[in-house]
Structures are given as C-alpha cells and as structure tokens.
Design a protein around this motif. Sequence first.
Motif, short mmCIF file in Angstrom:
data_model
loop_
_atom_site.label_atom_id
_atom_site.label_comp_id
_atom_site.label_asym_id
_atom_site.label_seq_id
_atom_site.Cartn_x
_atom_site.Cartn_y
_atom_site.Cartn_z
N GLY A 13 1.68 -6.80 3.30
CA GLY A 13 0.73 -5.99 2.54
C GLY A 13 0.55 -6.49 1.13
N VAL A 14 1.66 -6.89 0.47
CA VAL A 14 1.58 -7.40 -0.90
C VAL A 14 0.75 -8.67 -0.95
N ILE A 15 0.98 -9.58 0.00
CA ILE A 15 0.24 -10.85 0.02
C ILE A 15 -1.25 -10.61 0.29
N LEU A 16 -1.55 -9.73 1.22
CA LEU A 16 -2.95 -9.45 1.55
C LEU A 16 -3.68 -8.85 0.34
N LEU A 17 -3.02 -7.93 -0.36
CA LEU A 17 -3.64 -7.33 -1.55
C LEU A 17 -3.83 -8.37 -2.65
N ASP A 18 -2.82 -9.20 -2.85
CA ASP A 18 -2.86 -10.18 -3.94
C ASP A 18 -3.90 -11.27 -3.69
N THR A 19 -4.20 -11.55 -2.44
CA THR A 19 -5.13 -12.64 -2.11
C THR A 19 -6.47 -12.13 -1.58
N MET A 59 -4.33 0.10 12.53
CA MET A 59 -3.64 -0.91 11.74
C MET A 59 -2.88 -1.91 12.59
N PHE A 60 -2.76 -1.62 13.89
CA PHE A 60 -2.10 -2.54 14.82
C PHE A 60 -3.00 -2.77 16.03
N VAL A 61 -2.88 -3.93 16.60
CA VAL A 61 -3.60 -4.25 17.84
C VAL A 61 -2.56 -4.55 18.91
N THR A 62 -2.86 -4.18 20.13
CA THR A 62 -1.96 -4.38 21.26
C THR A 62 -2.61 -5.31 22.26
N ASN A 72 -3.20 -5.55 12.52
CA ASN A 72 -4.61 -5.92 12.43
C ASN A 72 -4.90 -6.21 10.96
N ARG A 73 -4.93 -7.48 10.60
CA ARG A 73 -5.02 -7.86 9.19
C ARG A 73 -6.20 -7.24 8.46
N PRO A 74 -7.42 -7.35 8.97
CA PRO A 74 -8.56 -6.77 8.24
C PRO A 74 -8.41 -5.27 8.01
N ASN A 75 -7.95 -4.55 9.04
CA ASN A 75 -7.80 -3.10 8.90
C ASN A 75 -6.65 -2.72 7.97
N LEU A 76 -5.57 -3.48 8.04
CA LEU A 76 -4.44 -3.22 7.15
C LEU A 76 -4.85 -3.46 5.71
N TYR A 77 -5.56 -4.56 5.47
CA TYR A 77 -6.01 -4.86 4.11
C TYR A 77 -6.97 -3.78 3.60
#
Length: 239
Positions: A13-19, A59-62, A72-77
């Motif tokens: 989460g920190v990396i996704l927010l920072d980038t 936030m997760f994909v199965t 799920n990166r886009p949804n988590l971000y």
Amino acid sequence: KGIDSNMALLLLGVILLDTNDMSTQSGKGTPRDARAIQFLMDRTDWNHFDILDATPTNMFVTDSDGATRTPNRPNLYAYLHSAKFDAKFWNDMTTKDALRIDYKQYEDGATQKLSFGLSSVLLPISNIVDKKEFYKTAARFTMEQNIDMLGIMSLDIKNGTPQRELLLLSSNQQLVIDVTEYLTHDPSTSFLKLSTKMQGGMVDSECHFSRQLSQGNSKGSRKQVAPVLQQFFADYTGE
C-alpha cells in the motif's frame, strides 16, 4: 519462507500510494519500486490474510478455482488514495497533527548551520491557515523542533489535476525573503516553477513571518524540493 501477508499488504500500500500505482504520467515510480511490488506479489501467501468485515470485497481477486487470491492493485490503490485525500479527515485534524503527520527535518550537524523542516499536507494552504490558531501553533511547532524555518507543502486535487503550494514560516524575516528569492529566481530551482502568491508580513504575536508560493510543477514533491533547500542552507551566510 513467505512474507507475512499483513506486513506485505502494508508495504504494498505504501509503495502504491508513493508511486501513484506506478503511473507513468506522474513519473514517481522507479525500477526499484517495480521490483519491490513484484517481489511482494510473488512471495506472499495472500490466502492467509485475514480480511476484516470493513475491507472492501473488490480489493482482492480470486483465481478460477477459488483456491488462490491476490490483491487487486488498481482497486487497492483507489481505496487507499481516496482515504489519503479525504478532505474531512484533514479538515478535522488539529493544526499540530496536520504539521506532524508527514514531517521531515533537515539539518547539517557537522557545520551547525541553519536547519529547516517540511510538512506535507493534503489540503490547500488556505484551508490549513484557517485552522484554529494556525500561526501560533506553527510558531510553537517550529520552536519545539528547534528549526529556523518551517515549510508547509500543500497538495490538492482539483478536477483531477494536482495543484501544489508552499508556505514558508520563520521568525527570521530576512531568511524568508532570501529563501523566496532563491526559489523563485535561481536557475537551479526553475524546474519547480515557483512564484510568489501572496506577500507575507508579521503574522502572529510571536513575530513569525510567512510567504506563500504557487508551484507550477505538480510533480515536484518533497523529494525534489528538499534537496534544493538543502543546497540553499548549505551555502547561506545570511548576508
């Protein structure tokens, strides 16, 4: 051994927010960030993450057999970005909390020269200074941190467009004037596209002075502004 899933989600989460989720448009992500994201995605057993009742289900994909899940990166971000820029969260915060929640200090212990700190806030400067006893609290915060100048970097999103401002505060009026001149006219700082937005004078009973600047380069985060100011303070003689 795999990475603890709770720790991995925090780091991711920190990396996704920072980038900005490695957005090429923002230009903030690095190859190192990309490797870190891939490492976390590949080396974490996400099936052991305890999803709380309040966790958004998207936030997760199965996978098709329902046996494996990954973030799920886009949804988590999108979820984290919305929480980070929640205007109510920032407006309800006290002045001191707003100044210290994302604060970094810079000083050269070897030369004992002047020091400064930078607080990043996610509201327009106008909203920050409207907080109760803002200037008195900011002056007190500056003294508590034992710094010569406090810079407040503001980032606000308007109609999908990021807008940045910078507020300089110090009890040393000449320092504020000289830093402003450097940031707005020195060739080495031109990439930030800073311009004076409002002339500042004595703003509170503790004799602090301020100057507000607009920043045309929205990509210029603290990572770019701090080194510029460090260079100024390293060379500054006060004359």
